[in-house]
Every structure is written in structure tokens, then in C-alpha cells.
Design a protein around this motif. Structure first.
Motif, short mmCIF file in Angstrom:
data_model
loop_
_atom_site.label_atom_id
_atom_site.label_comp_id
_atom_site.label_asym_id
_atom_site.label_seq_id
_atom_site.Cartn_x
_atom_site.Cartn_y
_atom_site.Cartn_z
N ILE A 100 4.86 0.54 14.00
CA ILE A 100 6.25 0.22 14.36
C ILE A 100 7.08 0.28 13.08
O ILE A 100 6.70 -0.34 12.08
N PRO A 101 8.20 1.00 13.08
CA PRO A 101 9.03 1.03 11.87
C PRO A 101 9.41 -0.38 11.42
O PRO A 101 9.69 -1.25 12.24
N CYS B 128 0.86 -1.18 0.00
CA CYS B 128 0.00 0.00 0.00
C CYS B 128 0.90 1.23 0.00
O CYS B 128 1.20 1.81 1.05
N GLU B 129 1.33 1.63 -1.21
CA GLU B 129 2.27 2.73 -1.36
C GLU B 129 1.75 3.84 -2.27
O GLU B 129 2.52 4.61 -2.81
N GLY B 130 0.44 3.88 -2.47
CA GLY B 130 -0.16 4.94 -3.27
C GLY B 130 0.08 4.82 -4.77
O GLY B 130 -0.12 5.78 -5.50
N LEU C 87 0.01 3.90 2.74
CA LEU C 87 0.05 3.68 4.19
C LEU C 87 1.47 3.55 4.71
O LEU C 87 1.68 3.08 5.83
N ARG C 88 2.46 4.00 3.94
CA ARG C 88 3.86 3.86 4.36
C ARG C 88 4.16 4.58 5.67
O ARG C 88 4.94 4.10 6.47
N GLU C 89 3.53 5.70 5.89
CA GLU C 89 3.80 6.48 7.11
C GLU C 89 2.85 6.13 8.25
O GLU C 89 2.89 6.76 9.30
#
Length: 86
Positions: free
Chosen positions: A68-69, A24-26, A62-64
Motif C-alpha cells: 500500500i503506498p 530499507c532503501e538500498g 524495498l521502496r517499491e
């Protein structure tokens, strides 16, 4: 729950993309009538952007949003069409 449904979003503890999923990276996706991306578009539409006149839609970015990293959100692109109860 043993069955995966098209459009379900999961949080994975690794970065490898399993079969039947996309990150999910746009990203912008193009679909053709009757393919699996067309089915996904029928569920999520152009909620996150894209141009319907070009048969394009975007996945959510949803990358940001990871709690938790290092965790990675992915959307199911190879599951069953979800049943709808009326």
C-alpha cells in the motif's frame, strides 16, 4: 513476541524511523569489527551488494515493494542477535 531481533524487517504505517531501525532503501553501510552494523552484516552479508574488501554492505531496497503506498519497510539494527536452533 516481545523481543526485537537484529535483521528483522517490519512494515510500518508511518515514515518516522524508530530508534534501532533503518529504512530499507538500498543504502550502503560501512561497518567496523565488533559494532552493531558488523553484527547485522554477519546475518545478511552482501546479499544486496556492497564491497566486503571495504567493509561495506547494502540494505535491501524495498521502496517499491510496499503493498500500500505510504507504508515503509524498515530493518531492525538495534535488536538482539537471533538465536539459532540446530
Amino acid at each position: 513476541m516481545n523481543e526485537l531481533y537484529l535483521g528483522q524487517i517490519f512494515l510500518f504505517a508511518y515514515d518516522r524511523v524508530p530508534d534501532g531501525f533503518m529504512r530499507c532503501e538500498g543504502q550502503t553501510l560501512k561497518y567496523q569489527y565488533g559494532d552493531s552494523l558488523h553484527a547485522l552484516h554477519s546475518l545478511i552479508g552482501n546479499q544486496w551488494g556492497g564491497d566486503p574488501s571495504k567493509q561495506e554492505f547494502k540494505l535491501p531496497d524495498l521502496r517499491e515493494k510496499s503493498p500500500i503506498p505510504g507504508l515503509c519497510y524498515m530493518i531492525c539494527t538495534g535488536g538482539s542477535y537471533p538465536p539459532f536452533n540446530s
